[in-house]
Write an enzyme that holds these catalytic residues in place. Structure first.
Site, mmCIF file in Angstrom:
data_model
loop_
_atom_site.group_PDB
_atom_site.id
_atom_site.type_symbol
_atom_site.label_atom_id
_atom_site.label_comp_id
_atom_site.label_asym_id
_atom_site.label_seq_id
_atom_site.Cartn_x
_atom_site.Cartn_y
_atom_site.Cartn_z
ATOM 1 N N ARG A 169 0.828 -1.216 0.000
ATOM 2 C CA ARG A 169 0.000 0.000 0.000
ATOM 3 C C ARG A 169 0.858 1.260 0.000
ATOM 4 O O ARG A 169 0.411 2.314 -0.426
ATOM 5 C CB ARG A 169 -0.863 0.049 1.277
ATOM 6 C CG ARG A 169 -2.024 -0.877 1.316
ATOM 7 C CD ARG A 169 -2.526 -1.047 2.748
ATOM 8 N NE ARG A 169 -3.008 0.163 3.394
ATOM 9 C CZ ARG A 169 -4.275 0.559 3.414
ATOM 10 N NH1 ARG A 169 -5.185 -0.144 2.804
ATOM 11 N NH2 ARG A 169 -4.637 1.659 4.043
ATOM 12 N N ARG A 173 9.312 6.122 -3.580
ATOM 13 C CA ARG A 173 9.569 7.085 -4.669
ATOM 14 C C ARG A 173 11.015 7.551 -4.680
ATOM 15 O O ARG A 173 11.569 7.829 -3.627
ATOM 16 C CB ARG A 173 8.718 8.344 -4.465
ATOM 17 C CG ARG A 173 7.256 8.109 -4.418
ATOM 18 C CD ARG A 173 6.522 9.438 -4.615
ATOM 19 N NE ARG A 173 5.099 9.230 -4.434
ATOM 20 C CZ ARG A 173 4.438 9.607 -3.362
ATOM 21 N NH1 ARG A 173 5.047 10.238 -2.385
ATOM 22 N NH2 ARG A 173 3.142 9.368 -3.265
ATOM 23 N N ARG A 246 -8.128 -6.507 14.174
ATOM 24 C CA ARG A 246 -7.268 -5.735 15.042
ATOM 25 C C ARG A 246 -8.110 -4.600 15.562
ATOM 26 O O ARG A 246 -8.918 -4.019 14.829
ATOM 27 C CB ARG A 246 -6.073 -5.157 14.268
ATOM 28 C CG ARG A 246 -5.084 -6.180 13.834
ATOM 29 C CD ARG A 246 -4.403 -6.888 14.973
ATOM 30 N NE ARG A 246 -3.535 -6.000 15.747
ATOM 31 C CZ ARG A 246 -3.067 -6.309 16.956
ATOM 32 N NH1 ARG A 246 -3.432 -7.429 17.555
ATOM 33 N NH2 ARG A 246 -2.258 -5.470 17.575
ATOM 34 N N ARG A 277 1.106 5.614 16.844
ATOM 35 C CA ARG A 277 1.261 6.979 16.334
ATOM 36 C C ARG A 277 0.506 7.976 17.193
ATOM 37 O O ARG A 277 -0.333 7.588 18.003
ATOM 38 C CB ARG A 277 0.813 7.080 14.873
ATOM 39 C CG ARG A 277 -0.608 6.653 14.634
ATOM 40 C CD ARG A 277 -0.925 6.672 13.127
ATOM 41 N NE ARG A 277 -2.263 6.142 12.911
ATOM 42 C CZ ARG A 277 -2.818 5.952 11.729
ATOM 43 N NH1 ARG A 277 -2.149 6.236 10.642
ATOM 44 N NH2 ARG A 277 -4.039 5.468 11.625
ATOM 45 N N GLU A 303 -2.447 6.342 19.603
ATOM 46 C CA GLU A 303 -3.120 5.127 19.128
ATOM 47 C C GLU A 303 -2.386 3.885 19.595
ATOM 48 O O GLU A 303 -1.185 3.755 19.346
ATOM 49 C CB GLU A 303 -3.144 5.102 17.604
ATOM 50 C CG GLU A 303 -4.240 5.946 17.026
ATOM 51 C CD GLU A 303 -4.323 5.786 15.517
ATOM 52 O OE1 GLU A 303 -4.643 6.783 14.876
ATOM 53 O OE2 GLU A 303 -4.048 4.681 14.987
ATOM 54 N N TYR A 351 -10.643 -4.928 3.812
ATOM 55 C CA TYR A 351 -9.818 -3.805 4.219
ATOM 56 C C TYR A 351 -10.116 -2.614 3.292
ATOM 57 O O TYR A 351 -9.297 -2.200 2.498
ATOM 58 C CB TYR A 351 -8.360 -4.274 4.093
ATOM 59 C CG TYR A 351 -7.301 -3.445 4.748
ATOM 60 C CD1 TYR A 351 -7.243 -3.313 6.116
ATOM 61 C CD2 TYR A 351 -6.308 -2.826 3.984
ATOM 62 C CE1 TYR A 351 -6.234 -2.575 6.714
ATOM 63 C CE2 TYR A 351 -5.297 -2.096 4.574
ATOM 64 C CZ TYR A 351 -5.268 -1.975 5.934
ATOM 65 O OH TYR A 351 -4.255 -1.248 6.507
ATOM 66 N N ASP A 353 -10.847 1.179 2.071
ATOM 67 C CA ASP A 353 -10.730 2.596 2.377
ATOM 68 C C ASP A 353 -12.081 3.255 2.108
ATOM 69 O O ASP A 353 -12.974 2.642 1.513
ATOM 70 C CB ASP A 353 -9.653 3.237 1.496
ATOM 71 C CG ASP A 353 -8.256 3.008 2.052
ATOM 72 O OD1 ASP A 353 -8.127 2.907 3.292
ATOM 73 O OD2 ASP A 353 -7.303 2.924 1.258
#
Ligand code: FAD
Ligand code: UDP
Length: 370
Positions: A169, A173, A246, A277, A303, A351, A353
């Site tokens: 995911r 770059r 999870r 995070r 989190e 999963y 989005d």
């Protein structure tokens, strides 16, 4: 009598409800929570839109979905650029020239590519798991500092026991570009996600704090068909066993300071820090209130990722082979429920989005509403 009872006022349920109502159907939406919007719910704290169930950044390459969602909200220009904190060393994410420069001192894309090529040599053949996939994408140094600890905290499993696709995911770059997503369109709805859900559900009857299973027979009797967006295993009373998820626990604090970390998201990628995070919600809207004034306080959420047990909020489906096989068995049962359509992240155990869930809801409307 209603044409549709829609269980769940999250994005899937709200989009389905909007389309069904616009097609002239009578719809009733229920949700067991005391609010609409499902996991994208935002609440106002001191002028800050707090993402109660975790940071949500809308991003998509699907112009149909973007055209659809922008009918219900204006999006700001927020671009997700999280920072990774590894034991006090800060790195840019996703993996790009800024990251490679900080990690190795390399300056040109050619030097960075050579470094990755040298480190990926240890992987021969097709990567078999997340660890091998990560090393093959960015090399061992980045894997050790920015991926291993974070991933093992996030998923509660060794990187060698996780599927490779999870890490695919993330973009890699050889340019100086900290934009986390490879998406044509990205932003945060102005006024928060709850406002977006309110606009989708405008004029539609919604009953909150209403658990479908507390009164299933009576609720089913109200409508010809049911759109169910809760967990598929819960629908069947877990009779084949529980699908694993999870879960995430958030510790949210209001701080009397204007700027805690200078960015919306900082990932803690070492194994020792217990949280994955910290989100500082005001930066999703550039630290301003609706009138464009600077906000004097700030809200942060730490989190903590945890294993799900019945009673917890299920967040992330665990798409491994074992759970995939169990889901297929539930799917078989679901196909025999002629009156019920199963949709959304929990109903399809996918999963998804936000953009994918909207696309799935629109596809489902196409089939259902003709
Ligand atoms: P949900 O939002 O879960 O809605 C289902 C609803 O059904 C809930 O409101 C629930 O209360 C209700 N329900 C369940 N059971 C019952 C019952 N028995 N009776 C009545 N109601 C019931 N996506 C992105 O695109 N970008 C991101 O940055 C992003 N970040 C995320 C961060 C986190 C921590 C998580 C967990 C997800 C993230 N996502 C993100 C994914 C996004 O949250 C989902 O794609 C989307 O919210 C799924 O919508 P849904 O309607 O399928 O499910
Ligand atoms: N990841 C990582 N380090 C990071 C951020 C992400 O190793 O700093 C890995 C981790 O395995 C995670 C995956 O990349 O599960 C996908 O990250 P993403 O941010 O897309 O996860 P989300 O929270 O959206 O599921």
């Amino acid at each position: 009598m209603y044409d549709y009872l829609i269980v769940g006022a999250g994005l899937f349920g709200a989009v389905f409800a909007r389309e069904a109502a616009d097609a002239g159907k009578r719809v009733l939406v229920i949700d067991k929570r005391p609010h609409i919007a499902g996991n994208v719910y935002t609440e106002d704290v001191e002028g800050i839109h707090v993402h109660r169930y975790g940071a949500h950044i809308f991003h998509t390459n699907d112009s149909t979905v973007w055209g659809y969602v922008t009918r219900f909200a204006t999006f700001n220009r927020f671009t997700n650029s999280p920072v990774a904190n590894y034991k006090g060393e800060l790195y840019s994410l996703p993996f790009n020239m800024y990251t490679f420069n900080k990690m190795w001192g390399v300056v040109t894309p050619e030097q960075a590519a050579a470094k990755i090529a040298e480190q990926r040599r240890e992987i021969v053949g097709e990567p078999k798991n997340l660890e091998e996939q990560a090393i093959s994408l960015v090399g061992r140094d980045i894997y050790e500092k920015l991926i291993k600890g974070y991933t093992e905290k996030q998923w509660g499993r060794d990187c060698r026991d996780l599927p490779a696709f999870i890490i695919k995911r993330l973009p890699v770059r050889l340019t100086f570009d900290n934009n986390y997503f490879n998406a044509l369109y990205q932003g945060i709805p102005v006024g928060g996600y709850t406002k977006l859900a309110e606009n989708l559900l405008d004029g539609i009857e919604v009953r909150l704090s209403c658990d479908y299973f507390a009164d299933k027979a009576a609720l089913d009797a109200l409508a010809d068909r049911v759109v169910y967006t809760g967990p598929i295993d819960a629908y069947f009373d877990y009779k084949l066993g529980t699908l694993e998820y999870r879960s995430v626990r958030f510790e949210t604090e209001l701080l009397d300071m204007p700027n805690f970390q200078g960015n919306a998201a900082v990932n803690y990628t070492d194994r020792e820090t217990p949280w994955t995070r910290i989100i500082e919600h005001k930066w999703f809207e550039f630290g301003k209130d609706a009138q464009g004034n600077d906000l004097p306080k700030t809200v942060i959420s730490r989190e903590f990722s945890s294993e799900w047990k019945p009673g917890d909020e299920p967040y992330y489906p665990v798409n491994d082979a074992k759970n995939g096989a169990l889901y297929q068995q539930y799917r078989g049962l679901a196909d025999r429920e002629e009156k019920v359509v199963f949709g959304g992240r929990l109903g399809e155990y996918k999963y998804y989005d936000m953009d994918q869930v909207i696309a799935a809801a629109l596809r489902c409307c196409g089939k259902e509403l003709g």
